[in-house]
Design a protein around this motif. Structure first.
Motif, PDB file in Angstrom:
ATOM      1  N   GLU A   1      -7.956  -6.802  -3.748  1.00 44.45           N
ATOM      2  CA  GLU A   1      -7.148  -5.730  -4.024  1.00 44.45           C
ATOM      3  C   GLU A   1      -7.874  -4.338  -3.479  1.00 44.45           C
ATOM      4  O   GLU A   1      -8.909  -3.983  -3.855  1.00 44.45           O
ATOM      5  CB  GLU A   1      -6.583  -5.358  -5.261  1.00 44.45           C
ATOM      6  CG  GLU A   1      -5.667  -4.365  -5.693  1.00 44.45           C
ATOM      7  CD  GLU A   1      -5.456  -3.883  -7.075  1.00 44.45           C
ATOM      8  OE1 GLU A   1      -6.013  -3.159  -7.565  1.00 44.45           O
ATOM      9  OE2 GLU A   1      -4.601  -4.860  -7.261  1.00 44.45           O
ATOM     10  N   ILE A   2      -7.255  -3.576  -2.630  1.00 44.81           N
ATOM     11  CA  ILE A   2      -7.744  -2.177  -2.366  1.00 44.81           C
ATOM     12  C   ILE A   2      -7.205  -1.002  -3.216  1.00 44.81           C
ATOM     13  O   ILE A   2      -6.036  -0.945  -3.461  1.00 44.81           O
ATOM     14  CB  ILE A   2      -7.433  -1.960  -0.894  1.00 44.81           C
ATOM     15  CG1 ILE A   2      -8.098  -2.589   0.117  1.00 44.81           C
ATOM     16  CG2 ILE A   2      -7.618  -0.336  -0.524  1.00 44.81           C
ATOM     17  CD1 ILE A   2      -7.312  -2.295   1.553  1.00 44.81           C
TER      18      ILE A   2
ATOM     19  N   TYR B   1      -5.414  -8.012   1.817  1.00 40.09           N
ATOM     20  CA  TYR B   1      -5.243  -7.343   0.448  1.00 40.09           C
ATOM     21  C   TYR B   1      -3.813  -7.492  -0.024  1.00 40.09           C
ATOM     22  O   TYR B   1      -3.419  -6.532  -1.154  1.00 40.09           O
ATOM     23  CB  TYR B   1      -5.478  -6.035   0.701  1.00 40.09           C
ATOM     24  CG  TYR B   1      -4.844  -4.914   1.707  1.00 40.09           C
ATOM     25  CD1 TYR B   1      -3.608  -4.190   1.333  1.00 40.09           C
ATOM     26  CD2 TYR B   1      -5.305  -4.872   2.940  1.00 40.09           C
ATOM     27  CE1 TYR B   1      -2.871  -3.444   1.911  1.00 40.09           C
ATOM     28  CE2 TYR B   1      -4.383  -3.986   3.857  1.00 40.09           C
ATOM     29  CZ  TYR B   1      -3.394  -3.468   3.485  1.00 40.09           C
ATOM     30  OH  TYR B   1      -2.820  -2.770   4.264  1.00 40.09           O
TER      31      TYR B   1
ATOM     32  N   ASP C   1       0.855  -1.317   0.271  1.00 37.50           N
ATOM     33  CA  ASP C   1       0.031   0.191  -0.107  1.00 37.50           C
ATOM     34  C   ASP C   1       0.931   1.116   0.031  1.00 37.50           C
ATOM     35  O   ASP C   1       1.914   1.481   0.140  1.00 37.50           O
ATOM     36  CB  ASP C   1      -0.945  -0.004   1.138  1.00 37.50           C
ATOM     37  CG  ASP C   1      -0.515   0.374   2.482  1.00 37.50           C
ATOM     38  OD1 ASP C   1       0.649   0.934   2.626  1.00 37.50           O
ATOM     39  OD2 ASP C   1      -1.265  -0.231   3.531  1.00 37.50           O
TER      40      ASP C   1
END
Length: 328
Positions: free
Chosen positions: A308-309, A292, A227
């Motif tokens: 997935e974010i 994620y 992220d």
């Protein structure tokens, strides 16, 4: 000569010549409408002079006292230019109100109108040139000076229309009315320029830049980039400084982490023609990131991947790993 210095020098020379021309037109006609345009030309000359100096400063190399360079001075230059435009608008309105009470004798309006038309065309071409150079070199000073000249052009057009109307109708009091309207437009334009420059001095986030950076990262993301968060951008003249946190697998060694960070830096700089200095802080992943995280054959996975974010303008700017976003 450095391109930005060349552009602002052209603006300064043109502003001086146009100011002289407009005052000649005023002394010929004694028209407040033409005085309005001539008064704004004084602002153009003062603003272009300071803009020239600010661009000279902004092109100096970084030093120990200015580790981020001297680019911030361009925002101050734009602030001064906007303030001068605003003050000029107030003075023009005051002078025009006085002219309504004590109307002057106006002569040679047709000659003044022709002169004003010629200066308006020169302002238009110079303004468009400066705006183009400002965008090309990411210079708010050039852009602000170009917008100022375009504002001057629009004012000239309005005043020319007014002068033609006066010539047709013979109602000389309209000279002051059109001057008041032009002064109000100058106040509005000056306020917008001041607002933009203050935003830059206060490091206000550039939404277009953030959207573009996030889009590039999202479209080119790797599984290893778990992220991206705490994304921030600051502009220093033509240079952009961006910093963020990137979550990577915690078992990566220092050489691997450095390579991933370097690849992100190269990716962002390849997406823009302007210089971007990237500061990236590497975060280790946590077990909560697993659901994620798309890393294949991860030797330490604790949870099953669920989806997935997507990186967005909102979640990349929060100072939290993405699993924390879901808690609020």
């Amino acid at each position: 000569m450095q391109p930005r210095r060349k552009a602002i020098l052209i603006s300064l020379i043109v502003s001086i010549l146009l100011m002289i021309t407009k005052f000649v037109a005023y002394f010929l006609t004694n028209s407040n409408a033409i005085l309005t345009d001539a008064t704004e030309s004084i602002v153009n000359v003062v603003a272009s002079s300071f803009a020239f100096y600010s661009i000279y400063l902004s092109t100096l190399p970084r030093d120990l006292n200015h580790p981020y360079g001297h680019g911030k001075v361009e925002f101050f230059s734009a602030f001064l230019e906007g303030l001068l435009i605003l003050i000029a608008g107030i003075i023009i309105i005051a002078n025009s109100i006085y002219g309504l009470v004590n109307p002057p004798v106006i002569d040679h309006l047709s000659t003044g109108t022709l002169i004003l038309s010629a200066t308006g065309l020169v302002n238009l071409l110079t303004g468009l040139y400066l705006i183009n150079q400002g965008k090309k070199h990411r210079s708010i000073t050039l852009y602000a000076d170009g917008k100022h000249l375009l504002t001057d052009t629009y004012t000239s057009i309005a005043l020319i229309i007014g002068l033609i109307f006066i010539l047709i109708t013979g109602k000389l009091w309209l000279d002051n009315v059109f001057s008041i309207l032009a002064g109000m437009y100058l106040i509005f334009s000056g306020y917008k320029l001041v607002r933009t420059s203050v935003g830059g001095l206060m490091d206000e986030s550039d939404e277009k830049v953030i959207v573009n950076i996030v889009s590039v990262l999202q479209n080119n993301r790797r599984d290893e980039w778990i992220d991206v968060h705490n994304l921030r951008a600051q502009q220093y003249g033509p240079d952009m400084h961006i910093d963020c946190h990137v979550t990577l697998p915690y078992y990566y060694d220092l050489a691997k982490v450095h390579q991933e960070i370097s690849d992100i830096d190269k990716l962002i700089n390849a997406s823009t023609p302007h210089n971007i200095e990237f500061f990236i802080h590497a975060d280790p992943c946590l077990p909560e990131c697993c659901h994620y995280c798309k890393v294949k054959k991860c030797p330490v996975r604790k949870e099953t991947f669920t989806g997935e974010i997507e990186w967005t303008q909102k979640n990349t700017r929060l100072n939290q790993k993405h699993f924390m976003h879901e808690l609020f």
